[in-house]
Design an enzyme around this catalytic site. Sequence first.
Site, short mmCIF file in Angstrom:
data_model
loop_
_atom_site.label_atom_id
_atom_site.label_comp_id
_atom_site.label_asym_id
_atom_site.label_seq_id
_atom_site.Cartn_x
_atom_site.Cartn_y
_atom_site.Cartn_z
N HIS A 7 0.82 -1.21 0.00
CA HIS A 7 0.00 0.00 0.00
C HIS A 7 0.85 1.26 0.00
O HIS A 7 0.59 2.21 0.72
CB HIS A 7 -0.94 0.00 1.21
CG HIS A 7 -1.92 -1.13 1.15
ND1 HIS A 7 -2.90 -1.22 0.20
CD2 HIS A 7 -2.02 -2.24 1.92
CE1 HIS A 7 -3.59 -2.33 0.39
NE2 HIS A 7 -3.07 -2.98 1.42
N CYS A 8 1.85 1.27 -0.83
CA CYS A 8 2.77 2.40 -0.95
C CYS A 8 2.50 3.10 -2.28
O CYS A 8 2.02 2.48 -3.23
CB CYS A 8 4.20 1.85 -0.91
SG CYS A 8 5.50 3.08 -1.16
N GLY A 9 2.81 4.35 -2.34
CA GLY A 9 2.68 5.06 -3.61
C GLY A 9 3.56 4.48 -4.70
O GLY A 9 3.31 4.69 -5.89
N PHE A 10 4.59 3.73 -4.30
CA PHE A 10 5.50 3.11 -5.27
C PHE A 10 5.10 1.68 -5.63
O PHE A 10 5.77 1.04 -6.45
CB PHE A 10 6.94 3.14 -4.73
CG PHE A 10 7.48 4.52 -4.55
CD1 PHE A 10 7.82 5.30 -5.65
CD2 PHE A 10 7.62 5.06 -3.29
CE1 PHE A 10 8.30 6.59 -5.50
CE2 PHE A 10 8.12 6.35 -3.11
CZ PHE A 10 8.45 7.13 -4.22
N THR A 11 4.02 1.16 -5.06
CA THR A 11 3.59 -0.21 -5.33
C THR A 11 3.40 -0.50 -6.82
O THR A 11 3.72 -1.61 -7.26
CB THR A 11 2.32 -0.54 -4.52
OG1 THR A 11 2.62 -0.37 -3.13
CG2 THR A 11 1.85 -1.96 -4.75
#
Length: 183
Positions: free
Chosen positions: A64-68
Amino acid sequence: MKILLAMAFITLITFNAQAKDTTDLSQCLSFMQHSEKKLHAKEQLDLCQLTAGKPILIVNTASHCGFTPQFTALEALHKAYKDKGLVVIGFPSNDFFQEEDEEKATADICFVNYGVTFTMLSPVHVWGSNAHPIFKELADKTTAPKWNFYKYLISADGKNIQHFNSKVTPDSDVFINAVNTIL
């Protein structure tokens, strides 16, 4: 006579296969001498057998990261370079509070949502005193991950280790050039 010759031939083939396995394992980097559980599976994976004599890309991931969305580019990189020997390994981690609580949910995001086929392992700690030994070694040689999706490119002999922060995407020119340099 034919039976004796056949037995000698089988023995020779078996010996050569065993010798090859031993030679490959002797190329294992010391910090990769671990067995780890695959993501949401019972199967243990010998990282030496997986990586010996091969260049490696290690990534700490989070669901659940912006980089996922980098999973898409990592999977494309895996498909493009696996036949050239590159081994991609993802280590999910909740050290930055963006990973699922349940391993099954992490697996669903990786395998179902993003179609990941490269090696994903069970969640580990990637920084601090509880960091997995692989990440402790990477931190000693370069830097500890400061966020999710830090990428570590390791040459087959382990002499060249480069780190790339989260903002460097796996499909960027700088990253692709680095991959081509270690192959």
